[in-house]
Design a protein around this motif. Structure first.
Motif, mmCIF file in Angstrom:
data_model
loop_
_atom_site.group_PDB
_atom_site.id
_atom_site.type_symbol
_atom_site.label_atom_id
_atom_site.label_comp_id
_atom_site.label_asym_id
_atom_site.label_seq_id
_atom_site.Cartn_x
_atom_site.Cartn_y
_atom_site.Cartn_z
ATOM 1 N N MET A 72 0.809 -1.216 0.000
ATOM 2 C CA MET A 72 0.000 0.000 0.000
ATOM 3 C C MET A 72 0.838 1.259 0.000
ATOM 4 O O MET A 72 0.417 2.300 -0.492
ATOM 5 N N LEU A 73 2.008 1.195 0.613
ATOM 6 C CA LEU A 73 2.832 2.395 0.748
ATOM 7 C C LEU A 73 3.928 2.482 -0.301
ATOM 8 O O LEU A 73 4.799 3.337 -0.211
ATOM 9 N N ASP A 74 3.908 1.583 -1.303
ATOM 10 C CA ASP A 74 4.867 1.702 -2.396
ATOM 11 C C ASP A 74 4.667 3.028 -3.113
ATOM 12 O O ASP A 74 3.554 3.511 -3.286
ATOM 13 N N LEU A 75 5.774 3.630 -3.541
ATOM 14 C CA LEU A 75 5.676 4.873 -4.296
ATOM 15 C C LEU A 75 5.131 4.589 -5.692
ATOM 16 O O LEU A 75 5.668 3.739 -6.401
ATOM 17 N N PRO A 76 4.077 5.260 -6.101
ATOM 18 C CA PRO A 76 3.533 5.017 -7.449
ATOM 19 C C PRO A 76 4.302 5.806 -8.505
ATOM 20 O O PRO A 76 4.900 6.841 -8.217
ATOM 21 N N PHE A 77 4.289 5.299 -9.694
ATOM 22 C CA PHE A 77 4.812 6.042 -10.847
ATOM 23 C C PHE A 77 3.608 6.368 -11.717
ATOM 24 O O PHE A 77 2.930 5.465 -12.205
ATOM 25 N N VAL A 78 3.315 7.633 -11.872
ATOM 26 C CA VAL A 78 2.083 8.058 -12.533
ATOM 27 C C VAL A 78 2.407 8.827 -13.808
ATOM 28 O O VAL A 78 3.190 9.777 -13.777
ATOM 29 N N ARG A 79 1.801 8.413 -14.903
ATOM 30 C CA ARG A 79 1.930 9.163 -16.151
ATOM 31 C C ARG A 79 0.859 10.248 -16.187
ATOM 32 O O ARG A 79 -0.307 9.981 -15.918
ATOM 33 N N VAL A 80 1.256 11.443 -16.513
ATOM 34 C CA VAL A 80 0.323 12.571 -16.579
ATOM 35 C C VAL A 80 0.143 12.972 -18.039
ATOM 36 O O VAL A 80 1.122 13.080 -18.785
ATOM 37 N N GLU B 274 6.557 9.038 -25.008
ATOM 38 C CA GLU B 274 6.496 7.745 -24.326
ATOM 39 C C GLU B 274 7.899 7.198 -24.062
ATOM 40 O O GLU B 274 8.177 6.645 -22.985
ATOM 41 N N ALA B 275 8.813 7.381 -25.036
ATOM 42 C CA ALA B 275 10.190 6.909 -24.851
ATOM 43 C C ALA B 275 10.869 7.655 -23.705
ATOM 44 O O ALA B 275 11.594 7.061 -22.893
ATOM 45 N N ALA B 276 10.632 8.963 -23.600
ATOM 46 C CA ALA B 276 11.231 9.761 -22.537
ATOM 47 C C ALA B 276 10.699 9.332 -21.169
ATOM 48 O O ALA B 276 11.460 9.208 -20.198
ATOM 49 N N PHE C 67 12.885 7.635 -18.116
ATOM 50 C CA PHE C 67 12.880 8.198 -16.771
ATOM 51 C C PHE C 67 12.515 7.125 -15.744
ATOM 52 O O PHE C 67 13.154 7.000 -14.691
ATOM 53 N N HIS C 68 11.495 6.333 -16.055
ATOM 54 C CA HIS C 68 11.092 5.255 -15.153
ATOM 55 C C HIS C 68 12.226 4.260 -14.959
ATOM 56 O O HIS C 68 12.543 3.853 -13.817
ATOM 57 N N ASP C 69 12.866 3.855 -16.050
ATOM 58 C CA ASP C 69 13.956 2.883 -15.956
ATOM 59 C C ASP C 69 15.105 3.429 -15.118
ATOM 60 O O ASP C 69 15.731 2.689 -14.346
ATOM 61 N N TRP C 70 15.386 4.721 -15.273
ATOM 62 C CA TRP C 70 16.457 5.335 -14.481
ATOM 63 C C TRP C 70 16.106 5.305 -12.988
ATOM 64 O O TRP C 70 16.938 4.949 -12.155
#
Length: 295
Positions: free
Chosen positions: A1-9, A22-24, A28-31
């Motif tokens: 529940m407390l995992d940090l989410p990665f959200v696309r805006v 999308e590639a950028a 960023f997510h992979d980094w």
């Protein structure tokens, strides 16, 4: 529940250059999830790292191990996984967090000069007394708090609307509702100095949370002379820490370099004015100090 989410805006028009965008985002997510330098952006601020599928123990240089946090941080991670009551576990964890430093101390300085009433800032929804009473919702029976009225004859100390100490919340809120504006100036400098002394007095633990809330229309607040401002800002930096939250019901007091802004910067507090959602923000600030929600 407390995992940090990665959200696309996204937004209207974001479909342009969709492939490059999308590639950028993917890069960023992979980094963030693979690069040790990215992980240090989190662990340097106190987040735990991840190893073998679970949280690792805080490092020797982690802020989680500093003296300021030893009473608030547990090294054992709450149980998760199959068969775990996650809702109960989360509730227990949040309760422990809220109670970690014990009861808080909150003192309100309320400007009850006639200018507050003349400008219709004293009574009614979203006005001074209502803001103070509503923000008390996060204060509990173990917390010490009070409300001082700053408009008094020159040389006199602020008077009690609610004497500083433990209270039944409903009783304190009724006392605030019954407070009256008077034909005197708000003695801001004297009240601030005495309030800081009161919050720092006693044999409480050094890390006990302390909060000073100043509610004003800004008129008498900004009338404090430069020499007094400098002295009070220096006092605001003292120990133990007292966070100062200034609530200005007119614009101006929170501008950069003004007295409210200087007090906030010196104490790690806030300066709120009509550009903010004052009711919600003040309630949130009091919730950081009071234990009522944990109870």
């Amino acid at each position: 529940m407390l995992d940090l989410p990665f959200v696309r805006v996204t937004w209207d028009g974001a479909e342009r250059d969709a492939r490059a965008r999308e590639a950028a985002v993917r890069d960023f997510h992979d980094w963030l999830v693979t690069d040790p330098d990215a992980q240090r952006c989190f662990t340097d601020d106190g987040f735990r790292g991840v190893g073998k599928g679970g949280p690792v123990e805080p490092g020797d240089d982690s802020v989680l191990g500093s003296e300021d946090n030893t009473s608030a941080v547990r090294e054992q991670v709450p149980a998760t996984g199959a068969g775990t009551d996650l809702a109960a576990s989360l509730s227990d964890t949040l309760k422990d967090y809220r109670e970690a430093l014990g009861p808080g101390k909150v003192l309100y300085l309320l400007d009850n000069s006639t200018s507050m009433a003349a400008e219709r800032l004293w009574e009614g929804p979203g006005r001074a007394k209502d803001l103070v009473a509503r923000s008390m919702s996060s204060l509990g029976a173990g917390d010490a708090y009070g409300v001082w009225l700053m408009a008094v004859p020159e040389g006199e100390a602020a008077t009690d609307a609610v004497a500083f100490g433990p209270h039944t919340r409903a009783t304190a809120q009724r006392s605030v509702a019954g407070a009256e504006a008077v034909a005197h100036d708000a003695r801001v400098a004297k009240s601030l100095k005495e309030a800081l002394g009161t919050l720092r007095s006693g044999r409480d633990e050094e890390e006990q949370p302390r909060l000073l809330v100043v509610v004003t229309d800004g008129e008498d607040f900004e009338g404090v002379g430069e020499a007094q401002q400098t002295a009070l800002v220096a006092e605001a930096r003292g120990e133990p820490l007292v966070r100062i939250v200034t609530v200005s019901l007119r614009n101006g007091a929170c501008a950069q370099g003004r007295f409210g802004d200087r007090l906030a910067r010196a104490s790690g507090g806030r300066c709120l004015d009509p550009a903010d959602d004052i009711a919600a923000e003040l309630a949130a600030e009091v919730a950081k100090t009071g234990t009522g929600d944990a109870e």
